[in-house]
Write a protein that holds these residues in place. Structure first.
Motif, short mmCIF file in Angstrom:
data_model
loop_
_atom_site.label_atom_id
_atom_site.label_comp_id
_atom_site.label_asym_id
_atom_site.label_seq_id
_atom_site.Cartn_x
_atom_site.Cartn_y
_atom_site.Cartn_z
N GLY A 34 0.79 -1.23 0.00
CA GLY A 34 0.00 0.00 0.00
C GLY A 34 0.82 1.27 0.00
O GLY A 34 0.27 2.36 0.12
N VAL A 35 2.15 1.15 -0.13
CA VAL A 35 3.01 2.34 -0.18
C VAL A 35 2.92 2.94 -1.59
O VAL A 35 3.14 2.24 -2.58
N VAL A 36 2.61 4.23 -1.66
CA VAL A 36 2.51 4.92 -2.94
C VAL A 36 3.70 5.86 -3.08
O VAL A 36 4.02 6.60 -2.15
N CYS A 37 4.37 5.81 -4.23
CA CYS A 37 5.48 6.72 -4.49
C CYS A 37 5.61 6.94 -5.99
O CYS A 37 4.91 6.30 -6.78
N GLY A 38 6.48 7.84 -6.37
CA GLY A 38 6.73 8.11 -7.78
C GLY A 38 8.09 7.59 -8.19
O GLY A 38 9.04 7.66 -7.43
N LEU A 39 8.16 7.03 -9.40
CA LEU A 39 9.42 6.57 -9.97
C LEU A 39 9.74 7.45 -11.17
O LEU A 39 8.99 7.45 -12.15
N LEU A 40 10.84 8.18 -11.09
CA LEU A 40 11.26 9.03 -12.20
C LEU A 40 12.01 8.16 -13.21
O LEU A 40 13.01 7.53 -12.87
N VAL A 41 11.48 8.09 -14.44
CA VAL A 41 12.09 7.28 -15.50
C VAL A 41 12.39 8.19 -16.69
O VAL A 41 11.81 9.26 -16.83
N ASP A 42 13.32 7.74 -17.55
CA ASP A 42 13.70 8.57 -18.70
C ASP A 42 12.60 8.64 -19.75
O ASP A 42 12.39 9.68 -20.35
N ARG A 43 11.90 7.55 -19.97
CA ARG A 43 10.75 7.58 -20.88
C ARG A 43 9.98 6.27 -20.76
O ARG A 43 10.56 5.23 -20.48
N VAL A 44 8.67 6.34 -20.96
CA VAL A 44 7.84 5.14 -21.02
C VAL A 44 7.82 4.70 -22.47
O VAL A 44 7.64 5.51 -23.38
N ILE A 45 8.04 3.40 -22.71
CA ILE A 45 8.14 2.89 -24.07
C ILE A 45 6.83 2.28 -24.54
O ILE A 45 6.25 2.72 -25.52
N ASP A 46 6.34 1.27 -23.82
CA ASP A 46 5.10 0.62 -24.22
C ASP A 46 4.65 -0.33 -23.12
O ASP A 46 5.16 -0.31 -22.01
N MET A 47 3.67 -1.15 -23.47
CA MET A 47 3.23 -2.23 -22.59
C MET A 47 3.58 -3.54 -23.27
O MET A 47 3.64 -3.61 -24.49
N ALA A 48 3.79 -4.57 -22.46
CA ALA A 48 4.13 -5.87 -23.02
C ALA A 48 3.52 -6.96 -22.15
O ALA A 48 3.40 -6.79 -20.94
N ASP A 49 3.14 -8.06 -22.79
CA ASP A 49 2.70 -9.24 -22.07
C ASP A 49 3.94 -10.09 -21.81
O ASP A 49 4.55 -10.59 -22.75
N ILE A 50 4.31 -10.22 -20.55
CA ILE A 50 5.51 -10.96 -20.17
C ILE A 50 5.11 -12.31 -19.60
O ILE A 50 4.30 -12.38 -18.66
#
Length: 156
Positions: free
Chosen positions: A95-111
């Motif tokens: 339940g901990v909410v935080c922000g993750l700073l990333v260089d860019r979001v690329i897409d979604m993938a089914d892993i």
């Protein structure tokens, strides 16, 4: 193959929808169900005595959230001049909410979790590597990152 064998294989396959993002030249992913939203990077308020990978706090509709610079956390040179940097707001299983700073979001993938190759010991933030369309993607252990954040903040 019999129908029963096909059904068994279908239930053994653990497909998880992940959001894929970049930190430097490396791509990482986390489960999409742990993502609350993605927002543009805004100036953060500095938190005194915070670990070096905490870039500060933001106000998200009245809730104060800590933002972790994943580049610093993963020991990768941050792309501070990158206009595509975004903050991925995540919620851990605890339940901990935080922000993750990333260089860019690329897409979604089914892993397929059965395809993940382990690369490190327990307690590491990297759960393994997986090939998606000939791209090597690191599976980030969100609980480890958030757990480290909570532990470091409490111990300060």
């Amino acid at each position: 193959m019999t129908e029963q064998t096909e059904l068994k294989e279908a239930t053994d396959t653990k497909i998880v929808k992940m959001i894929v993002f970049a930190i430097g030249v490396q791509e990482y992913c986390i489960p999409i169900l742990s993502v609350r939203e993605i927002r543009g990077f805004e100036k953060t308020t500095t938190l005194p005595f915070a670990p070096p990978y905490v870039c500060g706090a933001i106000n998200l509709r009245g809730i104060i959230l800590t933002v972790v610079d994943l580049a610093v956390y993963l020991n990768v040179p941050p792309q501070t001049d990158n206009p595509r940097r975004v903050v991925v707001i995540v919620e851990s299983k605890n339940g901990v909410v935080c922000g993750l700073l990333v260089d860019r979001v690329i897409d979604m993938a089914d892993i397929n979790l059965n395809d993940v190759q382990a690369v490190s010991e327990d307690g590491s933030c990297l759960g393994g590597l997986v090939l998606v369309d000939n791209r090597m993607i690191g599976l980030l252990r969100l609980e480890t990152v958030v757990g480290q954040l909570v532990t470091d903040t409490i111990s300060e």
